[in-house]
Write a protein that holds these residues in place. Structure first.
Motif, PDB file in Angstrom:
ATOM      1  N   UNK A 149      55.366  38.617  40.719  1.00 51.05           N
ATOM      2  CA  UNK A 149      56.380  39.664  40.672  1.00 51.05           C
ATOM      3  C   UNK A 149      55.808  40.947  41.253  1.00 51.05           C
ATOM      4  N   UNK A 150      56.670  41.868  41.614  1.00 48.79           N
ATOM      5  CA  UNK A 150      56.255  43.088  42.308  1.00 48.79           C
ATOM      6  C   UNK A 150      55.299  43.954  41.495  1.00 48.79           C
ATOM      7  N   UNK A 151      55.603  44.202  40.231  1.00 57.08           N
ATOM      8  CA  UNK A 151      54.757  45.128  39.462  1.00 57.08           C
ATOM      9  C   UNK A 151      53.384  44.528  39.164  1.00 57.08           C
ATOM     10  N   UNK A 152      53.319  43.264  38.804  1.00 55.99           N
ATOM     11  CA  UNK A 152      52.034  42.612  38.552  1.00 55.99           C
ATOM     12  C   UNK A 152      51.224  42.511  39.843  1.00 55.99           C
ATOM     13  N   UNK A 153      51.902  42.211  40.950  1.00 53.57           N
ATOM     14  CA  UNK A 153      51.229  42.182  42.250  1.00 53.57           C
ATOM     15  C   UNK A 153      50.549  43.525  42.531  1.00 53.57           C
ATOM     16  N   UNK A 154      51.287  44.616  42.366  1.00 55.06           N
ATOM     17  CA  UNK A 154      50.729  45.953  42.628  1.00 55.06           C
ATOM     18  C   UNK A 154      49.553  46.275  41.710  1.00 55.06           C
ATOM     19  N   UNK A 155      49.676  45.903  40.438  1.00 61.52           N
ATOM     20  CA  UNK A 155      48.598  46.167  39.482  1.00 61.52           C
ATOM     21  C   UNK A 155      47.319  45.423  39.887  1.00 61.52           C
ATOM     22  N   UNK A 156      47.445  44.162  40.251  1.00 61.23           N
ATOM     23  CA  UNK A 156      46.274  43.377  40.656  1.00 61.23           C
ATOM     24  C   UNK A 156      45.748  43.861  42.003  1.00 61.23           C
ATOM     25  N   UNK A 157      46.639  44.141  42.942  1.00 63.01           N
ATOM     26  CA  UNK A 157      46.230  44.604  44.278  1.00 63.01           C
ATOM     27  C   UNK A 157      45.435  45.899  44.202  1.00 63.01           C
ATOM     28  N   UNK A 158      45.749  46.749  43.237  1.00 64.37           N
ATOM     29  CA  UNK A 158      45.043  48.025  43.097  1.00 64.37           C
ATOM     30  C   UNK A 158      43.556  47.827  42.797  1.00 64.37           C
ATOM     31  N   UNK A 159      43.177  46.660  42.324  1.00 65.88           N
ATOM     32  CA  UNK A 159      41.775  46.364  42.016  1.00 65.88           C
ATOM     33  C   UNK A 159      40.977  45.946  43.251  1.00 65.88           C
ATOM     34  N   UNK A 160      41.663  45.584  44.319  1.00 71.29           N
ATOM     35  CA  UNK A 160      40.992  45.080  45.523  1.00 71.29           C
ATOM     36  C   UNK A 160      40.293  46.201  46.283  1.00 71.29           C
ATOM     37  N   UNK A 161      39.146  45.884  46.821  1.00 73.60           N
ATOM     38  CA  UNK A 161      38.358  46.836  47.603  1.00 73.60           C
ATOM     39  C   UNK A 161      38.516  46.601  49.102  1.00 73.60           C
ATOM     40  N   UNK A 162      39.533  45.862  49.465  1.00 70.67           N
ATOM     41  CA  UNK A 162      39.827  45.545  50.859  1.00 70.67           C
ATOM     42  C   UNK A 162      41.335  45.440  51.014  1.00 70.67           C
ATOM     43  N   UNK A 163      41.837  45.356  52.250  1.00 72.66           N
ATOM     44  CA  UNK A 163      43.283  45.226  52.430  1.00 72.66           C
ATOM     45  C   UNK A 163      43.839  43.981  51.732  1.00 72.66           C
ATOM     46  N   UNK A 164      45.014  44.145  51.128  1.00 70.09           N
ATOM     47  CA  UNK A 164      45.695  43.059  50.432  1.00 70.09           C
ATOM     48  C   UNK A 164      46.908  42.651  51.257  1.00 70.09           C
ATOM     49  N   UNK A 165      47.044  41.347  51.461  1.00 67.80           N
ATOM     50  CA  UNK A 165      48.163  40.786  52.203  1.00 67.80           C
ATOM     51  C   UNK A 165      49.014  40.009  51.201  1.00 67.80           C
TER      52      UNK A 165
END
Length: 190
Positions: A149-165
């Motif tokens: 889902x959009x909100x969980x995706x954004x929360x997890x993506x914020x932890x990445x130290x590189x571009x998220x696709x």
């Protein structure tokens, strides 16, 4: 850099001399018959990830070579789902797979897969050039499976130290809804 949004941090991101594309087409047995058309109509300068897990040996290599010619003519990055040695031998520009299998081959872009926050941490440790976080939305690849889902995706993506696709159930409409700079699809681009 911490105060910038993920979208701002990675728009126009340059990795190993490449500006990471916004659109990523992934191959699969179900879109194989449409790939020549999809690669030719994908806007120039995007990316193609050759998976083709349904083919083995010489048949897989032959199909890779056919599609590589079309992708190269359109200026697309050609990424192989496989090991670094095969990617170099076949002339791919990068590899795609789980973070523990990316290796560290100079000159190859390295794209990892992740499905949750724990896997994002593994990708961070692997220092991949990009990560495919999935599934964002329900997808034909995993019918009835859970999605972020959009909100969980954004929360997890914020932890990445590189571009998220963003991957999983993505198409142009969903990419606009998600408002994410980079996305990938099997069906949604073919």
């Amino acid at each position: 850099m911490a105060s910038l949004s993920i979208s701002a941090r990675y728009s126009g991101c340059v990795t190993q001399g490449h500006t990471l594309p916004k659109l990523w087409l992934l191959s699969d047995a179900r879109n194989d018959a449409k790939l020549e058309w999809a690669l030719a109509t994908l806007p120039k300068g995007n990316a193609f990830i050759f998976r083709h897990y349904h083919l083995e040996g010489d048949a897989r290599r032959a199909r890779f070579d056919e599609l590589k010619a079309i992708a190269s003519a359109a200026g697309h990055l050609m990424i192989l789902s496989g090991d670094a040695e095969t990617a170099v031998e076949w002339g791919a520009q990068g590899i795609y797979g789980p973070p523990g299998k990316l290796g560290k081959r100079p000159g190859l872009l390295r794209f990892a897969t992740a499905h949750d926050a724990r896997e994002i941490e593994l990708v961070n440790r692997a220092k991949a050039d990009g990560v495919f976080l999935s599934p964002v939305f329900p997808t034909r690849s995993h019918p009835g499976g859970a999605c972020l889902g959009a909100s969980n995706f954004r929360e997890i993506a914020a932890r990445a130290e590189m571009p998220v696709i963003a991957l999983g159930g993505m198409n142009a409409e969903r990419a606009n809804e998600l408002d994410w700079p980079r996305w990938a699809a099997i069906d949604g681009l073919s």
